[in-house]
Design a protein around this motif. Sequence first.
Motif, mmCIF file in Angstrom:
data_model
loop_
_atom_site.group_PDB
_atom_site.id
_atom_site.type_symbol
_atom_site.label_atom_id
_atom_site.label_comp_id
_atom_site.label_asym_id
_atom_site.label_seq_id
_atom_site.Cartn_x
_atom_site.Cartn_y
_atom_site.Cartn_z
ATOM 1 N N MET A 1 0.828 -1.084 -0.025
ATOM 2 C CA MET A 1 0.246 0.078 0.001
ATOM 3 C C MET A 1 0.800 1.220 -0.038
ATOM 4 N N LYS A 2 1.872 1.524 0.683
ATOM 5 C CA LYS A 2 2.904 2.489 0.819
ATOM 6 C C LYS A 2 3.590 2.697 -0.545
ATOM 7 N N GLN A 3 3.680 1.813 -1.286
ATOM 8 C CA GLN A 3 4.277 1.941 -2.663
ATOM 9 C C GLN A 3 3.292 2.951 -3.398
ATOM 10 N N ASN A 4 1.895 2.313 -3.486
ATOM 11 C CA ASN A 4 0.976 3.179 -4.224
ATOM 12 C C ASN A 4 0.998 4.676 -3.965
ATOM 13 N N GLU A 5 0.934 4.806 -2.403
ATOM 14 C CA GLU A 5 0.877 6.154 -2.165
ATOM 15 C C GLU A 5 2.215 6.863 -2.517
ATOM 16 N N VAL B 1 3.795 6.370 -5.342
ATOM 17 C CA VAL B 1 3.671 6.623 -6.534
ATOM 18 C C VAL B 1 2.655 7.847 -6.675
ATOM 19 N N LEU B 2 1.610 7.921 -6.053
ATOM 20 C CA LEU B 2 0.792 8.771 -6.111
ATOM 21 C C LEU B 2 1.389 10.280 -5.707
ATOM 22 N N VAL B 3 2.150 10.343 -4.722
ATOM 23 C CA VAL B 3 2.649 11.679 -4.115
ATOM 24 C C VAL B 3 3.875 12.137 -5.337
ATOM 25 N N GLN B 4 4.574 11.015 -5.920
ATOM 26 C CA GLN B 4 5.349 11.214 -6.941
ATOM 27 C C GLN B 4 4.535 12.114 -8.170
ATOM 28 N N HIS B 5 3.590 11.722 -8.531
ATOM 29 C CA HIS B 5 2.647 11.939 -9.620
ATOM 30 C C HIS B 5 2.310 13.492 -9.494
#
Length: 156
Positions: A1-5, A7-11
């Motif tokens: 789940m942390k990886q998805n967060e 990725v979204l923050v980077q986006h």
Amino acid sequence: MKQNEDVLVQHILETSGKIYGALNPAIRLEMLSSDLTVAQLRVLLILLTDGPSRMSHIASVLDVALSTATGVVENLVRKELVVREADSSDRRLVICKLAPAGQELIGGLWRSGEFEMERLLDGLTLEQLKKAAEVAEMLLDNVSRNTGGDGGGEVE
């Protein structure tokens, strides 16, 4: 789940950078030629958001020694952007506040940012503006939770 967060923050960061680049903020030339250092600009922002402040507060926010903060403020006093007054409750303490010229300068920078935000929002539909307002509220709530404050000060 942390990886998805992550990725979204980077986006979001990348998109924000693209938005900033597309807006090409136009800060008035006289503001850029004001000969302010980053530390001096930070002091003006502290006084804008926190209001009249003791030198110890300014030093604490800047995370510098009191003597360093005093030197930065002294330069702003010479430029007539900040005034120092004795604290009415303890004449030994000094309170720093924005001088009229400092209010005009930092207020102008703030208004430039507001103008750019208006440009960013211009053309969105009512539904999109509602979503943007909801996101802005979420960000403010998050800042307030993480800082224990109300998210900052206001400008006239």
